[in-house]
Design a protein around this motif. Structure first.
Motif, PDB file in Angstrom:
ATOM      1  N   ILE A 119       0.827  -1.147   0.098  1.00 54.11           N
ATOM      2  CA  ILE A 119       0.071   0.010   0.016  1.00 54.11           C
ATOM      3  C   ILE A 119       0.917   1.362   0.089  1.00 54.11           C
ATOM      4  O   ILE A 119       0.755   2.237  -0.477  1.00 54.11           O
ATOM      5  N   ALA A 120       1.942   1.210   0.731  1.00 55.87           N
ATOM      6  CA  ALA A 120       2.800   2.494   0.739  1.00 55.87           C
ATOM      7  C   ALA A 120       3.599   2.691  -0.555  1.00 55.87           C
ATOM      8  O   ALA A 120       3.619   3.763  -1.036  1.00 55.87           O
ATOM      9  N   GLU A 121       3.980   1.561  -1.250  1.00 58.72           N
ATOM     10  CA  GLU A 121       4.574   1.555  -2.500  1.00 58.72           C
ATOM     11  C   GLU A 121       3.649   2.126  -3.505  1.00 58.72           C
ATOM     12  O   GLU A 121       3.951   2.925  -4.226  1.00 58.72           O
ATOM     13  N   LYS A 122       2.317   1.731  -3.509  1.00 58.49           N
ATOM     14  CA  LYS A 122       1.491   2.273  -4.512  1.00 58.49           C
ATOM     15  C   LYS A 122       1.168   3.876  -4.192  1.00 58.49           C
ATOM     16  O   LYS A 122       1.138   4.519  -5.209  1.00 58.49           O
ATOM     17  N   ALA A 123       0.870   4.066  -2.962  1.00 53.90           N
ATOM     18  CA  ALA A 123       0.754   5.596  -2.420  1.00 53.90           C
ATOM     19  C   ALA A 123       1.992   6.459  -3.135  1.00 53.90           C
ATOM     20  O   ALA A 123       1.687   7.557  -3.607  1.00 53.90           O
ATOM     21  N   LYS A 124       3.097   5.913  -3.106  1.00 56.68           N
ATOM     22  CA  LYS A 124       4.277   6.690  -3.633  1.00 56.68           C
ATOM     23  C   LYS A 124       4.101   6.935  -5.181  1.00 56.68           C
ATOM     24  O   LYS A 124       4.677   7.767  -5.673  1.00 56.68           O
ATOM     25  N   LYS A 125       3.945   5.654  -5.672  1.00 58.73           N
ATOM     26  CA  LYS A 125       3.791   5.634  -7.086  1.00 58.73           C
ATOM     27  C   LYS A 125       2.696   6.745  -7.511  1.00 58.73           C
ATOM     28  O   LYS A 125       2.855   7.340  -8.674  1.00 58.73           O
ATOM     29  N   LEU A 126       1.581   6.814  -6.625  1.00 55.55           N
ATOM     30  CA  LEU A 126       0.714   7.959  -6.965  1.00 55.55           C
ATOM     31  C   LEU A 126       0.826   9.281  -6.630  1.00 55.55           C
ATOM     32  O   LEU A 126       0.006  10.213  -6.756  1.00 55.55           O
ATOM     33  N   ARG A 127       2.207   9.503  -6.053  1.00 56.00           N
ATOM     34  CA  ARG A 127       2.535  10.844  -5.625  1.00 56.00           C
ATOM     35  C   ARG A 127       2.003  11.212  -4.647  1.00 56.00           C
ATOM     36  O   ARG A 127       1.916  12.574  -4.338  1.00 56.00           O
ATOM     37  N   GLY A 128       1.510  10.269  -3.576  1.00 59.21           N
ATOM     38  CA  GLY A 128       0.980  10.836  -2.348  1.00 59.21           C
ATOM     39  C   GLY A 128       1.931  10.879  -1.351  1.00 59.21           C
ATOM     40  O   GLY A 128       3.081  10.397  -1.525  1.00 59.21           O
ATOM     41  N   THR A 129       1.532  11.468  -0.361  1.00 57.36           N
ATOM     42  CA  THR A 129       2.334  11.631   0.896  1.00 57.36           C
ATOM     43  C   THR A 129       2.441  10.466   1.920  1.00 57.36           C
ATOM     44  O   THR A 129       1.157  10.255   2.118  1.00 57.36           O
ATOM     45  N   SER A 141      12.499   0.343   9.119  1.00 56.62           N
ATOM     46  CA  SER A 141      11.806  -0.668   8.436  1.00 56.62           C
ATOM     47  C   SER A 141      11.744  -0.219   7.205  1.00 56.62           C
ATOM     48  O   SER A 141      11.653   1.036   6.620  1.00 56.62           O
ATOM     49  N   THR A 142      11.008  -1.049   6.271  1.00 57.50           N
ATOM     50  CA  THR A 142      10.891  -1.133   4.750  1.00 57.50           C
ATOM     51  C   THR A 142       9.927   0.104   4.824  1.00 57.50           C
ATOM     52  O   THR A 142       9.968   0.985   3.762  1.00 57.50           O
ATOM     53  N   ILE A 143       8.755   0.077   5.387  1.00 57.49           N
ATOM     54  CA  ILE A 143       7.665   1.393   5.337  1.00 57.49           C
ATOM     55  C   ILE A 143       8.410   2.720   5.876  1.00 57.49           C
ATOM     56  O   ILE A 143       8.242   3.585   5.315  1.00 57.49           O
TER      57      ILE A 143
END
Length: 185
Positions: A97-107, A117-119
């Motif tokens: 979910i975090a990776e997807k949000a980054k791709k969508l340019r969300g904070t 950690s990874t997140i």
């Protein structure tokens, strides 16, 4: 030990935990909540339940907030904020979910015991809460409570403190917020 003695011990642990939260990190998250168009909150297990209660209070304040995974959750866009509550910061579904949000340019913000950690590494904002993770690895934090209870309780109090801070900034009170409370019950 009696039930009330355990309860007092839990309160002592929470008092110690809350004193260790960085006010600087908390303020960064508060600013991001204030500046974002929509807020999304994600977590797994008990952390997810606590996240949903945070979403509910934000809704009561008039914030456009959603729990990730619900059928009525909106879509995340560029000026939106995703807050992930994860003790370990390694839960696979939350990493995705975090990776997807980054791709969508969300904070992306994370509330975690593990900033490395990874997140934590994916996040734009990291708020570290003291506490042990459910498997008790990589933590020297002492607690009488099972699994991740101390982290989860600290997160609940932290989220409630953010709500109080937001209420103060916006001049809101419980009566005003009650006007947005569910009324079909």
């Amino acid at each position: 030990m009696k039930t009330t003695q355990y309860a007092f011990e839990i309160v002592q642990e929470l008092t110690q935990s809350l004193q260790l939260i960085s006010e600087n990190e908390a303020e960064k998250l508060m600013e991001s909540i204030t500046e974002s168009n929509k807020i999304f909150v994600a977590g797994a297990g008990r952390s997810g339940f606590i996240g949903k209660s945070f979403v509910m209070r934000m809704m009561h304040m008039g914030i456009d907030a959603y729990a990730v995974g619900e059928t009525v959750t909106a879509n995340l866009k560029e000026d939106d904020l995703l807050i992930i509550g994860s003790g370990s910061g390694e839960t696979k579904t939350l990493v995705s979910i975090a990776e997807k949000a980054k791709k969508l340019r969300g904070t992306v913000a994370v509330v975690t015991t593990a900033p490395e950690s990874t997140i934590g590494k994916l996040a734009d904002i990291v708020v570290q809460l003291p506490g042990a993770t459910k498997d008790r690895t990589e933590s020297n934090y002492k607690t009488i409570q099972p699994m991740g209870s101390l982290f989860e309780q600290t997160m609940m109090l932290f989220y409630d403190a953010l709500i109080l801070q937001f209420m103060n900034k916006k001049g809101l009170d419980s009566q005003t917020m009650y006007g947005k409370h569910a009324n079909l019950e």
